[in-house]
Design a protein around this motif. Structure first.
Motif, short mmCIF file in Angstrom:
data_model
loop_
_atom_site.label_atom_id
_atom_site.label_comp_id
_atom_site.label_asym_id
_atom_site.label_seq_id
_atom_site.Cartn_x
_atom_site.Cartn_y
_atom_site.Cartn_z
N THR A 10 0.85 -1.20 0.00
CA THR A 10 0.00 0.00 0.00
C THR A 10 0.89 1.26 0.00
OG1 THR A 10 0.02 0.03 2.41
CG2 THR A 10 -1.81 -1.13 1.37
N GLY A 32 2.88 -9.13 -1.45
CA GLY A 32 2.11 -10.34 -1.74
C GLY A 32 2.37 -10.88 -3.13
N ARG A 34 1.06 -9.47 -6.06
CA ARG A 34 -0.11 -9.34 -6.93
C ARG A 34 0.18 -8.52 -8.20
NH1 ARG A 34 -1.11 -12.57 -4.12
NH2 ARG A 34 -2.82 -12.93 -2.66
N GLY A 51 3.05 -18.99 3.02
CA GLY A 51 2.56 -20.35 3.22
C GLY A 51 1.69 -20.42 4.47
N GLY A 52 0.73 -19.52 4.57
CA GLY A 52 -0.22 -19.56 5.68
C GLY A 52 0.39 -19.18 7.02
N THR A 72 -0.88 -3.86 5.14
CA THR A 72 -1.56 -4.32 3.92
C THR A 72 -2.84 -3.52 3.71
OG1 THR A 72 -2.72 -6.03 5.18
CG2 THR A 72 -0.67 -6.69 4.09
N ALA A 76 -7.19 -6.91 2.55
CA ALA A 76 -6.31 -8.09 2.52
C ALA A 76 -6.50 -8.86 3.82
CB ALA A 76 -4.85 -7.66 2.32
N1 NAP Z 1 -2.71 -0.71 -2.70
C1 NAP Z 1 -3.89 -1.23 -2.97
O1 NAP Z 1 -4.82 -0.56 -3.39
C2 NAP Z 1 -4.10 -2.68 -2.74
C3 NAP Z 1 -5.35 -3.24 -2.97
C4 NAP Z 1 -5.53 -4.60 -2.71
C5 NAP Z 1 -4.44 -5.35 -2.27
N2 NAP Z 1 -3.23 -4.75 -2.08
C6 NAP Z 1 -2.08 -5.54 -1.58
O2 NAP Z 1 -1.98 -6.71 -2.32
C7 NAP Z 1 -1.57 -7.78 -1.47
C8 NAP Z 1 -2.49 -8.97 -1.62
O3 NAP Z 1 -3.84 -8.59 -1.29
P1 NAP Z 1 -4.97 -9.68 -1.18
O4 NAP Z 1 -6.27 -8.96 -1.11
O5 NAP Z 1 -4.77 -10.74 -2.20
O6 NAP Z 1 -4.62 -10.28 0.25
P2 NAP Z 1 -5.19 -11.54 1.03
O7 NAP Z 1 -6.34 -12.13 0.31
O8 NAP Z 1 -5.38 -11.15 2.43
O9 NAP Z 1 -3.93 -12.49 0.97
C9 NAP Z 1 -3.93 -13.77 0.33
C10 NAP Z 1 -2.56 -14.36 0.54
O10 NAP Z 1 -1.57 -13.63 -0.20
C11 NAP Z 1 -0.37 -13.60 0.53
N3 NAP Z 1 -0.06 -12.19 0.88
C12 NAP Z 1 -0.89 -11.12 0.90
N4 NAP Z 1 -0.23 -10.01 1.21
C13 NAP Z 1 1.05 -10.37 1.42
C14 NAP Z 1 2.22 -9.66 1.76
N5 NAP Z 1 2.21 -8.32 1.94
N6 NAP Z 1 3.39 -10.36 1.88
C15 NAP Z 1 3.42 -11.69 1.67
N7 NAP Z 1 2.33 -12.41 1.34
C16 NAP Z 1 1.17 -11.76 1.21
C17 NAP Z 1 -0.57 -14.46 1.76
O11 NAP Z 1 -0.22 -15.77 1.35
P3 NAP Z 1 0.28 -16.89 2.37
O12 NAP Z 1 -0.95 -17.36 3.09
O13 NAP Z 1 0.90 -17.91 1.48
O14 NAP Z 1 1.29 -16.25 3.30
C18 NAP Z 1 -2.07 -14.33 1.98
O15 NAP Z 1 -2.61 -15.37 2.75
C19 NAP Z 1 -1.51 -7.21 -0.05
O16 NAP Z 1 -0.14 -6.99 0.26
C20 NAP Z 1 -2.27 -5.92 -0.13
O17 NAP Z 1 -1.77 -4.92 0.73
C21 NAP Z 1 -3.04 -3.45 -2.29
#
Ligand code: NAP
Length: 248
Positions: A10, A32, A34, A51-52, A72, A76
């Protein structure tokens, strides 16, 4: 000795990384994974899931992490829940850096819903031109409303076909009010679906909607377990026992 782990992705996490680097703090920044080309950080960086809960607990132990900062995105939820559990398991102090959610202002026309399925259900039956301001991985429920014309906005171009036809904008925020007004006017947007992210970086679309008198289906944040939470980089530095030169 402090060795911090920033769970990032973020704009706030980037501000925090910059402040840690200025203060000479030992820290690792975690993405993460993405987006294809995440922004460079002034800290050692790792990319991808742990890995959880057990993977994160192992990482904390193996890397000698003493403090975890969950910076995050507020949606997330899986990462944030895993952080609460892994930190409890390992006895590692955890703090969340999270901006307050937006509140509807006079003139806003919000329909607040609990999740993305409820957001799709809340769209009208009559054809509308909808700006879906939500992540790529959350758009599937809108297949149920094929009568609408959809505009989507992603950081990277989609790699696989979308589940329904859509006008796709590829762009990385933050977005300006003028830019959002122009985008909504030129596409004739009549409805907006947004997540209540809070903060300034994503706020312009909500302000533009109010100015144009457009309804916004606002998805509330997911519920997370109790954890220490602050809104500014300065408060994180205080928590770590460091002074900051930022007014943030
Ligand atoms: N800036 C924005 O507008 C924005 C919007 C949405 C998401 N994001 C970012 O995108 C990432 C993923 O979002 P999501 O919605 O997919 O999250 P989520 O559904 O909560 O996460 C799914 C899995 O992705 C892995 N993960 C997520 N964030 C991580 C991180 N910072 N470092 C390492 N592993 C991470 C973890 O895997 P494991 O279980 O294998 O550890 C987590 O269990 C986050 O870091 C979030 O801050 C940013």
């Amino acid at each position: 000795m402090t060795r911090a782990l920033i769970l990032g992705g973020t704009a706030d996490a980037s501000l925090l990384a910059a402040e840690f680097a200025r203060a000479g703090l030992d820290a690792v920044y975690s993405y993460g994974g993405r987006t294809r080309a995440p922004a460079d950080q002034p800290l050692p960086t790792r990319i991808g899931g742990f890995g959880g809960v057990s993977g994160l607990a192992d990482y904390i132990g193996c890397e000698g992490i003493t403090h975890v900062i969950d910076a995050t995105h507020p949606f997330a939820a899986e990462m944030s829940r895993n952080a609460v559990e892994a930190c409890a398991e390992t006895g590692t102090p955890l703090i969340a850096l999270e901006r307050a959610p937006w509140a509807a202002a006079p003139g806003d026309n919000w329909i607040e819903v609990a999740d993305v399925n409820a957001a799709a259900a809340a769209l009208p039956e009559a054809p509308a031109i909808v700006f879906l301001a939500i992540g790529r991985q959350h758009i599937a429920p809108f297949v149920a409303k094929p009568q609408h014309t959809y505009t989507l906005r992603f950081v990277d171009p989609p790699e696989t076909p979308l589940p329904f036809p859509a006008d796709v904008i590829v762009s990385r925020g933050p977005f300006t009010l003028d830019g959002e007004l122009e985008m909504m006017r030129t596409r004739g947007i009549t409805w907006i679906v947004a997540r209540n992210s809070g903060g300034d970086g994503a706020r312009a679309k909500v302000d533009a909607a109010r100015m144009l008198g457009l309804p916004v289906i606002m998805i509330s944040r997911p519920r997370l377990p109790e954890r220490l939470r602050v809104e500014s980089v300065a408060e994180i530095m205080q928590w770590l026992g460091h002074r900051t030169c930022l007014g943030a």
